[in-house]
Design a protein around this motif. Structure first.
Motif, PDB file in Angstrom:
ATOM      1  N   VAL A  34     -19.604  27.324  11.131  1.00  0.00           N
ATOM      2  CA  VAL A  34     -19.094  28.546  10.519  1.00  0.00           C
ATOM      3  C   VAL A  34     -20.041  29.729  10.663  1.00  0.00           C
ATOM      4  N   VAL A  35     -21.337  29.470  10.623  1.00  0.00           N
ATOM      5  CA  VAL A  35     -22.315  30.561  10.657  1.00  0.00           C
ATOM      6  C   VAL A  35     -23.042  30.622  11.999  1.00  0.00           C
ATOM      7  N   ALA A  42     -22.053  36.147  18.833  1.00  0.00           N
ATOM      8  CA  ALA A  42     -22.059  37.577  18.496  1.00  0.00           C
ATOM      9  C   ALA A  42     -23.209  38.311  19.170  1.00  0.00           C
ATOM     10  N   LYS A  43     -24.314  37.636  19.381  1.00  0.00           N
ATOM     11  CA  LYS A  43     -25.449  38.281  20.054  1.00  0.00           C
ATOM     12  C   LYS A  43     -25.041  38.749  21.448  1.00  0.00           C
ATOM     13  N   THR A  44     -24.148  38.009  22.077  1.00  0.00           N
ATOM     14  CA  THR A  44     -23.637  38.383  23.400  1.00  0.00           C
ATOM     15  C   THR A  44     -22.548  39.444  23.295  1.00  0.00           C
ATOM     16  N   LEU A  54     -23.006  40.114  10.904  1.00  0.00           N
ATOM     17  CA  LEU A  54     -22.095  38.968  10.854  1.00  0.00           C
ATOM     18  C   LEU A  54     -22.768  37.766  10.206  1.00  0.00           C
ATOM     19  N   GLU A  55     -24.037  37.554  10.505  1.00  0.00           N
ATOM     20  CA  GLU A  55     -24.763  36.431   9.905  1.00  0.00           C
ATOM     21  C   GLU A  55     -24.850  36.569   8.385  1.00  0.00           C
ATOM     22  N   ILE A  56     -25.103  37.767   7.889  1.00  0.00           N
ATOM     23  CA  ILE A  56     -25.149  38.004   6.436  1.00  0.00           C
ATOM     24  C   ILE A  56     -23.800  37.685   5.820  1.00  0.00           C
ATOM     25  N   LEU A 101     -17.606  43.692   3.898  1.00  0.00           N
ATOM     26  CA  LEU A 101     -18.723  43.245   4.736  1.00  0.00           C
ATOM     27  C   LEU A 101     -18.237  42.893   6.140  1.00  0.00           C
ATOM     28  N   MET A 102     -17.094  42.238   6.218  1.00  0.00           N
ATOM     29  CA  MET A 102     -16.540  41.868   7.525  1.00  0.00           C
ATOM     30  C   MET A 102     -16.211  43.130   8.326  1.00  0.00           C
TER      31      MET A 102
END
Length: 178
Positions: A34-35, A42-44, A54-56, A101-102
């Motif tokens: 999920v995380v 997402a880094k890409t 996104l990680e938060i 947040l999203m």
């Protein structure tokens, strides 16, 4: 006194959400599913800054809605957590804050609107098939102006996780899978 079973359509949306994250199809999702997995993608697709946003978000979502302190969660456990929709009067406010947040993570260029390209890049982090993105985007774009506003985005997120009937928000995470 026994409570009524959760509404079928609501369960179907949560089952789809679960299946989206159950990478190895073992009936259990993990914090890694999920995380970590979407954040690495997402880094890409989003860059380091938005990957951190996104990680938060996903870490908070895991803690508040999915696994809590556990490293894994079953579908039944998630249903129990999200069933607060029907019993906790403050749950909508918590969901709204998560949707905000999203939106921050999805709005890659920080212009308070989400384009089809931005939405596509974010859903790629979750391995939603690219052909599924356009119909989802169009469903969320309530005023049909070719952009998803913050209000439209939050409304769709709340429809997905709280609405018990069919609504455009059902396509928030792409097509229903289960």
């Amino acid at each position: 006194m026994a409570s009524a079973p959760p509404p079928y359509y609501w369960l179907r949306k949560l089952r789809s959400f679960f299946v989206l994250h159950d990478r190895d199809l073992d009936g259990v999702i993990s914090r890694e599913d999920v995380v970590d997995y979407p954040v690495n993608r997402a880094k890409t697709f989003l860059g380091e800054t938005k990957a951190k946003d996104l990680e938060i978000l996903l870490s908070r979502g895991w803690a508040d809605f999915l696994g809590g302190d556990n490293q894994t969660a079953t579908f039944d456990a998630i249903i129990g957590n999200f069933a607060r929709t029907f019993t906790d009067p403050n749950f909508s406010e918590v969901n709204t804050k998560m949707a905000e947040l999203m939106f921050t993570a999805v709005d890659i260029n920080n212009d308070n609107m989400v384009t089809l390209e931005e939405y596509t890049r974010v859903l790629e982090c979750f391995v939603v098939h690219p052909l599924s993105v356009q119909p989802s985007f169009e469903a969320l774009d309530a005023n049909k102006d070719g952009l998803i506003s913050k209000e439209e985005f939050i409304d769709a997120a709340l429809q997905y996780f709280q609405c018990t009937c069919e609504s455009p928000g059902a396509l928030f995470w792409g097509p229903l899978r289960a």
